[in-house]
Design an enzyme around this catalytic site. Structure first.
Site, short mmCIF file in Angstrom:
data_model
loop_
_atom_site.label_atom_id
_atom_site.label_comp_id
_atom_site.label_asym_id
_atom_site.label_seq_id
_atom_site.Cartn_x
_atom_site.Cartn_y
_atom_site.Cartn_z
CG ASP A 100 15.14 47.51 75.84
OD1 ASP A 100 14.54 48.57 75.63
OD2 ASP A 100 14.88 46.42 75.27
N1 URA Z 1 15.55 46.27 70.52
C1 URA Z 1 15.30 45.88 71.78
O1 URA Z 1 14.48 44.99 72.01
N2 URA Z 1 15.96 46.47 72.78
C2 URA Z 1 16.90 47.42 72.59
O2 URA Z 1 17.50 47.92 73.56
C3 URA Z 1 17.16 47.81 71.27
C4 URA Z 1 16.46 47.23 70.24
#
Ligand code: URA
Length: 230
Positions: A100
């Protein structure tokens, strides 16, 4: 065998036209001999020099990045991408998987589509380990639910492992990679992720000497282990 201009331009030496000019200026030697024809076919392990400095051709590039916050795991978009942080003009580089925008840590960048495909394939259940900080204390009951595999009303998540570090932080290991998986797991537990950092993907451990936004090439050993383990 590979065309000399392709080998050089794919390694970010410059465009095919730049390479043509370098050859015309007698700057490139293959196995000790000046080569001027861009179409010359060379062995992938040929001994290449540019201005008498050794040049190592590698078919694929593998970079380990410590992703900072604020960049997206994509090759292009309206927002800054992880590829914008790479100042080597390697052709075809893309992030292997997604973190993310506000997640930091280990991201593999490569142009080896086959390896990426195998690493990301749901068939292989590649382990991904994260350090997570959450808003509220994680209880033993929460941990048991994470271990059993949570359903968040939309998706069933595979059993994951959680190791408590403090009341509100820990390490979580996922064996799959669903969209926003960790955030959704904690939301389903009535909690909220405050920060998330990936520290491992399969055998590949984040090099803590890499500051956020920095990257380095994988070592031969790291590449071999990644390939062998799949
Ligand atoms: N899980 C999430 O919520 N975000 C990420 O970036 C990776 C795994």
């Amino acid at each position: 065998m590979i065309r000399l201009d392709k080998a050089l331009s794919s390694m970010g030496i410059g465009s095919r036209n730049d390479v043509k000019n370098m050859l015309r200026d007698n700057r490139v030697k293959v196995n000790g001999e000046i080569i001027r024809n861009p179409a010359t076919k060379i062995a992938e392990d040929a001994d290449i020099t540019i201005d008498d400095m050794p040049f190592v051709y590698e078919k694929f590039t593998y970079l380990m990045m410590n992703k900072p916050k604020g960049v997206i795991s994509a090759t292009e978009g309206y927002e800054p991408t992880v590829i914008d942080l790479v100042d080597m003009p390697v052709k075809g580089l893309f992030p292997c998987g997604r973190l993310d925008k506000d997640t930091t840590g280990l991201l593999l960048l490569t142009n080896d589509g086959q390896l990426a495909h195998r690493l990301l394939s749901p068939k292989h259940h590649v382990d991904k380990e994260y350090e997570v900080v959450v808003a509220k204390a994680v209880t033993e009951e929460d941990i048991a639910k994470i271990k059993a595999g949570i359903h968040d009303g939309e998706d069933q998540f595979m059993p994951a492992e959680y190791k408590k570090l403090t009341e509100t932080s820990g390490r979580i290991i996922l064996h799959e990679g669903k969209f926003h998986e960790i955030k959704r797991i904690f939301l389903a537990l009535g909690n909220e992720v405050v920060s998330l950092k990936r520290i491992r993907m399969k055998n590949l451990v984040l090099d803590e000497s890499l500051a956020e936004g920095m990257y380095r090439s994988l070592t031969e050993e790291e590449i071999k282990e990644l390939q062998d383990l799949l």
